[in-house]
Motif scaffolding. Structure first.
Motif, PDB file in Angstrom:
ATOM      1  N   VAL A 140     -46.813 -14.236  -2.415  1.00 41.09           N
ATOM      2  CA  VAL A 140     -45.747 -13.179  -2.768  1.00 41.09           C
ATOM      3  C   VAL A 140     -44.228 -13.550  -2.144  1.00 41.09           C
ATOM      4  CG1 VAL A 140     -45.744 -10.470  -2.807  1.00 41.09           C
ATOM      5  CG2 VAL A 140     -47.520 -11.949  -3.698  1.00 41.09           C
ATOM      6  N   TRP A 141     -44.814 -12.775  -0.565  1.00 39.33           N
ATOM      7  CA  TRP A 141     -44.038 -13.334   0.955  1.00 39.33           C
ATOM      8  C   TRP A 141     -45.039 -14.299   2.102  1.00 39.33           C
ATOM      9  CZ3 TRP A 141     -45.975 -10.777   4.618  1.00 39.33           C
ATOM     10  CH2 TRP A 141     -45.955  -9.096   4.469  1.00 39.33           C
ATOM     11  N   SER A 142     -44.211 -14.862   2.796  1.00 38.71           N
ATOM     12  CA  SER A 142     -44.399 -15.203   4.330  1.00 38.71           C
ATOM     13  C   SER A 142     -43.347 -14.668   4.574  1.00 38.71           C
ATOM     14  CB  SER A 142     -44.756 -16.291   4.248  1.00 38.71           C
ATOM     15  OG  SER A 142     -43.355 -17.574   4.147  1.00 38.71           O
ATOM     16  N   ALA A 143     -43.749 -14.508   6.055  1.00 42.39           N
ATOM     17  CA  ALA A 143     -42.847 -13.984   7.200  1.00 42.39           C
ATOM     18  C   ALA A 143     -43.194 -14.181   8.415  1.00 42.39           C
ATOM     19  CB  ALA A 143     -42.311 -12.299   7.254  1.00 42.39           C
ATOM     20  N   LEU A 144     -42.303 -15.132   9.504  1.00 43.45           N
ATOM     21  CA  LEU A 144     -42.747 -14.660  11.164  1.00 43.45           C
ATOM     22  C   LEU A 144     -42.873 -13.540  11.665  1.00 43.45           C
ATOM     23  CD1 LEU A 144     -42.615 -16.890  13.677  1.00 43.45           C
ATOM     24  CD2 LEU A 144     -40.213 -16.676  13.597  1.00 43.45           C
ATOM     25  N   LEU A 145     -43.439 -12.703  12.824  1.00 44.03           N
ATOM     26  CA  LEU A 145     -43.357 -11.868  13.095  1.00 44.03           C
ATOM     27  C   LEU A 145     -42.896 -12.050  14.433  1.00 44.03           C
ATOM     28  CD1 LEU A 145     -47.600 -10.750  12.138  1.00 44.03           C
ATOM     29  CD2 LEU A 145     -45.507 -10.709  11.350  1.00 44.03           C
ATOM     30  N   THR A 190     -33.043  -4.362  -1.188  1.00 46.32           N
ATOM     31  CA  THR A 190     -31.800  -5.423  -1.753  1.00 46.32           C
ATOM     32  C   THR A 190     -32.089  -6.235  -2.393  1.00 46.32           C
ATOM     33  OG1 THR A 190     -31.116  -5.932   0.532  1.00 46.32           O
ATOM     34  CG2 THR A 190     -29.953  -3.825  -0.122  1.00 46.32           C
ATOM     35  N   GLY A 191     -33.661  -6.815  -1.397  1.00 46.18           N
ATOM     36  CA  GLY A 191     -34.089  -8.182  -2.285  1.00 46.18           C
ATOM     37  C   GLY A 191     -33.906  -9.140  -1.396  1.00 46.18           C
ATOM     38  N   GLY A 192     -34.917 -10.156  -1.085  1.00 43.79           N
ATOM     39  CA  GLY A 192     -34.154 -11.695  -0.402  1.00 43.79           C
ATOM     40  C   GLY A 192     -35.717 -11.912  -0.167  1.00 43.79           C
ATOM     41  N   SER A 193     -35.656 -12.450   1.225  1.00 47.19           N
ATOM     42  CA  SER A 193     -37.235 -13.142   1.757  1.00 47.19           C
ATOM     43  C   SER A 193     -37.173 -11.057   2.467  1.00 47.19           C
ATOM     44  CB  SER A 193     -36.885 -13.663   3.373  1.00 47.19           C
ATOM     45  OG  SER A 193     -36.188 -14.950   1.624  1.00 47.19           O
ATOM     46  N   ALA A 194     -38.584 -11.323   3.522  1.00 52.64           N
ATOM     47  CA  ALA A 194     -39.433 -10.620   3.473  1.00 52.64           C
ATOM     48  C   ALA A 194     -38.728 -10.215   5.038  1.00 52.64           C
ATOM     49  CB  ALA A 194     -40.800 -11.026   3.816  1.00 52.64           C
ATOM     50  N   GLU A 195     -39.134  -9.538   5.321  1.00 53.23           N
ATOM     51  CA  GLU A 195     -38.761  -9.455   7.070  1.00 53.23           C
ATOM     52  C   GLU A 195     -39.308  -8.315   8.034  1.00 53.23           C
ATOM     53  OE1 GLU A 195     -34.834  -7.340   6.951  1.00 53.23           O
ATOM     54  OE2 GLU A 195     -34.007  -8.947   5.760  1.00 53.23           O
ATOM     55  N   ALA A 196     -40.052  -9.221   8.772  1.00 53.08           N
ATOM     56  CA  ALA A 196     -40.606  -8.184   9.988  1.00 53.08           C
ATOM     57  C   ALA A 196     -39.886  -6.834  10.156  1.00 53.08           C
ATOM     58  CB  ALA A 196     -41.666  -8.750  10.953  1.00 53.08           C
TER      59      ALA A 196
END
Length: 350
Positions: A140-145, A190-196
């Protein structure tokens, strides 16, 4: 009445006559990660029936955690370098998608419906989170913490914990200046990549668990629901458990309303400590048993609780215990370094 009383005996006799032995049908089956290596990771996945009997054992590399699936017909195994679903006997591994980075998975969490799987990767001090659809095993998504500056670890340092609410991931971890901090990870509206989001300082959180539409946190002043920001809300402290500290939380049961809580005997500096269970309605949580060294616990749909305590796999009758106070405790088997436990529904024999 006499005729009715004879029916169970007749049934057993017929089964014995047809097969030569009495057949036992188990509503659910257990999967346990055991035999940890020097790194603390499991090397075996054991399938057991709910009387503790062995069904099958398979080798795993770097076993971290096992979790049930929403279909209950497969089990999720999380290892340091991958995650997969497996058949109830541990065979047929089907991997989750590539997260887009080389993983070093250390822990996992699910939402209340078990439709999402959140994995935390920690490689050389770098933390990343990845959220998957459990049914399709797609990313679904991945994100750098944000960079983590952990405090000096003591026996009472809050552990890193995960929770999932919808497609939002929550990570709590020890804060450098005391207490915990929570990071909320999601795809922007607003969409786009996952954010921490930047870490938010909060009181110490010792565990997280999904409960319906809420995420519950074990804090020093009781079990509390998280606000949308990720901060524990003291106004929601569960009166059934009191304003006291717990270190572990588990939810489950046929309707998903059961909540178990336990205070670590090591951190409490005492002997065995109470394992308490709440049905979501009673004014006070019931004490199931006093135990030390609880590694993990699972609450399937069969009305029982299965607890890894020390090297023992224990069973308690939740349905009977909540109604009569008799939990019918039974140690099912002894295991080598048990780490994590989950349940599945075994295939039916035609």
């Amino acid at each position: 009445m006499r005729r009715l009383l004879l029916l169970p005996a007749l049934t057993a006799a017929l089964l014995t006559a047809c097969t030569g032995t009495e057949e036992v049908t188990y509503a659910v089956q257990l999967n346990v990660l055991t035999d940890t290596d020097t790194s603390g990771r499991a090397t075996q996945l054991r399938a057991l029936n709910t009387d503790g009997g062995a069904v099958n054992t398979v080798t795993v590399a770097g076993g971290v955690q096992v979790l049930p699936t929403s279909s209950t017909r497969r089990v999720i195994t999380v290892r340091t370098d991958a995650a997969e679903t497996r058949a109830p006997d541990g065979s047929d591994p089907q991997p989750f998608a590539d997260p887009g980075f080389t993983p070093c998975y250390t822990r996992a969490a699910q939402d209340a419906g078990r439709t999402r799987l959140l994995l935390l990767s920690e490689c050389s001090g770098v933390q990343r989170a990845a959220l998957f659809d459990s049914a399709s095993r797609t990313l679904v998504w991945s994100a750098l913490l944000p960079t983590y500056l952990p405090p000096v670890t003591t026996t009472d340092t809050p552990p890193t914990r995960l929770a999932v609410q919808g497609d939002v991931g929550l990570i709590t971890r020890a804060r450098l200046n005391g207490g915990s901090e929570v990071i909320r990870v999601a795809v922007p509206t607003t969409g786009g990549s996952a954010e921490a989001a930047p870490p938010l300082a909060i009181p110490a959180v010792f565990d997280l668990a999904p409960s319906g539409a809420r995420i519950l946190a074990a804090t020093a002043t009781g079990i509390q629901a998280l606000k949308t920001t990720g901060e524990p809300d003291s106004a929601t402290t569960l009166a059934a458990f009191g304003a006291t500290r717990y270190d572990r939380l588990w939810t489950g049961g046929a309707s998903g309303t059961l909540l178990a809580a336990w205070r670590s005997d090591v951190l409490a500096g005492t002997g065995d400590t109470p394992l308490r269970l709440w049905d979501g309605a009673a004014t006070t949580a019931a004490t199931v048993a006093t135990l030390s060294g609880i590694r993990d616990l699972t609450l399937p749909s069969d009305g029982k609780a299965y607890v890894l305590a020390g090297s023992g796999l224990n069973r308690y009758d939740v349905t009977l215990g909540l109604s009569t106070g008799n939990w019918a405790p039974r140690t099912l088997t002894t295991l080598t370094a048990p780490l994590s436990i989950a349940w599945t529904v075994p295939p039916t024999t035609p």
